[in-house]
Design a protein around this motif. Structure first.
Motif, PDB file in Angstrom:
ATOM      1  N   LEU A 110       0.821  -1.218   0.000  1.00  0.00           N
ATOM      2  CA  LEU A 110       0.000   0.000   0.000  1.00  0.00           C
ATOM      3  C   LEU A 110       0.853   1.266   0.000  1.00  0.00           C
ATOM      4  CD1 LEU A 110      -2.878  -1.015   2.434  1.00  0.00           C
ATOM      5  CD2 LEU A 110      -3.049  -0.617  -0.029  1.00  0.00           C
ATOM      6  N   LEU A 111       1.878   1.288   0.846  1.00  0.00           N
ATOM      7  CA  LEU A 111       2.728   2.482   0.917  1.00  0.00           C
ATOM      8  C   LEU A 111       3.523   2.701  -0.366  1.00  0.00           C
ATOM      9  CD1 LEU A 111       4.055   2.202   4.567  1.00  0.00           C
ATOM     10  CD2 LEU A 111       2.709   4.099   3.625  1.00  0.00           C
ATOM     11  N   LYS A 167      -0.777   6.436  -4.590  1.00  0.00           N
ATOM     12  CA  LYS A 167      -0.602   7.669  -5.348  1.00  0.00           C
ATOM     13  C   LYS A 167      -0.641   8.876  -4.410  1.00  0.00           C
ATOM     14  CE  LYS A 167      -2.293   5.820  -9.596  1.00  0.00           C
ATOM     15  NZ  LYS A 167      -2.888   6.076 -10.873  1.00  0.00           N
ATOM     16  N   VAL A 168      -1.126   8.652  -3.201  1.00  0.00           N
ATOM     17  CA  VAL A 168      -1.174   9.719  -2.205  1.00  0.00           C
ATOM     18  C   VAL A 168       0.124   9.655  -1.411  1.00  0.00           C
ATOM     19  CG1 VAL A 168      -2.354  10.607  -0.169  1.00  0.00           C
ATOM     20  CG2 VAL A 168      -3.675   9.569  -2.034  1.00  0.00           C
ATOM     21  N   LYS A 169       0.928  10.680  -1.535  1.00  0.00           N
ATOM     22  CA  LYS A 169       2.182  10.756  -0.801  1.00  0.00           C
ATOM     23  C   LYS A 169       1.975  11.677   0.403  1.00  0.00           C
ATOM     24  CE  LYS A 169       4.496   8.186  -3.561  1.00  0.00           C
ATOM     25  NZ  LYS A 169       4.747   6.815  -3.208  1.00  0.00           N
ATOM     26  N   LEU A 170       2.158  11.113   1.567  1.00  0.00           N
ATOM     27  CA  LEU A 170       1.997  11.888   2.788  1.00  0.00           C
ATOM     28  C   LEU A 170       3.319  12.563   3.136  1.00  0.00           C
ATOM     29  CD1 LEU A 170       0.009   9.221   4.820  1.00  0.00           C
ATOM     30  CD2 LEU A 170      -0.907  11.156   3.546  1.00  0.00           C
ATOM     31  N   VAL A 171       3.255  13.829   3.540  1.00  0.00           N
ATOM     32  CA  VAL A 171       4.453  14.555   3.955  1.00  0.00           C
ATOM     33  C   VAL A 171       4.199  15.187   5.310  1.00  0.00           C
ATOM     34  CG1 VAL A 171       5.289  15.047   1.619  1.00  0.00           C
ATOM     35  CG2 VAL A 171       3.721  16.635   2.712  1.00  0.00           C
ATOM     36  N   ASP A 172       5.278  15.377   6.068  1.00  0.00           N
ATOM     37  CA  ASP A 172       5.123  16.038   7.356  1.00  0.00           C
ATOM     38  C   ASP A 172       5.294  17.546   7.170  1.00  0.00           C
ATOM     39  OD1 ASP A 172       7.833  16.541   7.181  1.00  0.00           O
ATOM     40  OD2 ASP A 172       8.405  15.091   8.714  1.00  0.00           O
ATOM     41  N   ALA A 225       9.715   7.067   4.546  1.00  0.00           N
ATOM     42  CA  ALA A 225      10.216   6.793   5.897  1.00  0.00           C
ATOM     43  C   ALA A 225       9.525   5.567   6.488  1.00  0.00           C
ATOM     44  CB  ALA A 225      10.002   8.013   6.785  1.00  0.00           C
ATOM     45  N   ALA A 226       8.217   5.483   6.316  1.00  0.00           N
ATOM     46  CA  ALA A 226       7.470   4.330   6.834  1.00  0.00           C
ATOM     47  C   ALA A 226       7.943   3.048   6.157  1.00  0.00           C
ATOM     48  CB  ALA A 226       5.970   4.531   6.628  1.00  0.00           C
TER      49      ALA A 226
END
Length: 105
Positions: free
Chosen positions: A32-33, A37-42, A51-52
């Motif tokens: 999934l990671l 297509k959705v890239k999560l950023v801090d 990172a995950a």
């Protein structure tokens, strides 16, 4: 013993939860990671997905190393599926860590 001796051993589960379920969840999270297509950023713009992936695959590889030592030293068996999973999780970890290094440079 082969795969049957591994599956019948006390090391095949953590309490009532089979290790295979942990593997399924881990491999699913990696899939999934890595394909999302959705890239999560801090807040600093760091890529959470990458990172995950590094930490999950690193944990998988480390746990696989532990399980391989249990397989060979305690159970004294050979399980082709266990060895393939260990090789695959280690390969995923190497890819996750080296790909990120290349992207940062």
């Amino acid at each position: 013993g082969g795969c049957t001796s591994v599956l019948d051993s006390s090391y095949a589960s953590v309490g009532p939860i089979p290790l295979a379920l942990f593997g399924l969840v881990s491999y699913s999270a990696v899939l999934l990671l890595s394909s999302s297509k959705v890239k999560l950023v801090d807040n600093d713009g760091a890529d959470f997905n990458a990172a995950a992936l590094r930490y999950i695959t690193g944990g998988m590889a480390a746990f696989s190393l532990f399980l391989m030592s249990v397989l060979f030293l305690i159970i004294r068996g050979e399980c082709v599926y266990c060895m393939a999973s260990a090789a695959f999780s280690t390969s995923l970890a190497l890819l996750a860590w080296t790909e990120n290094k290349e992207m940062e440079e």
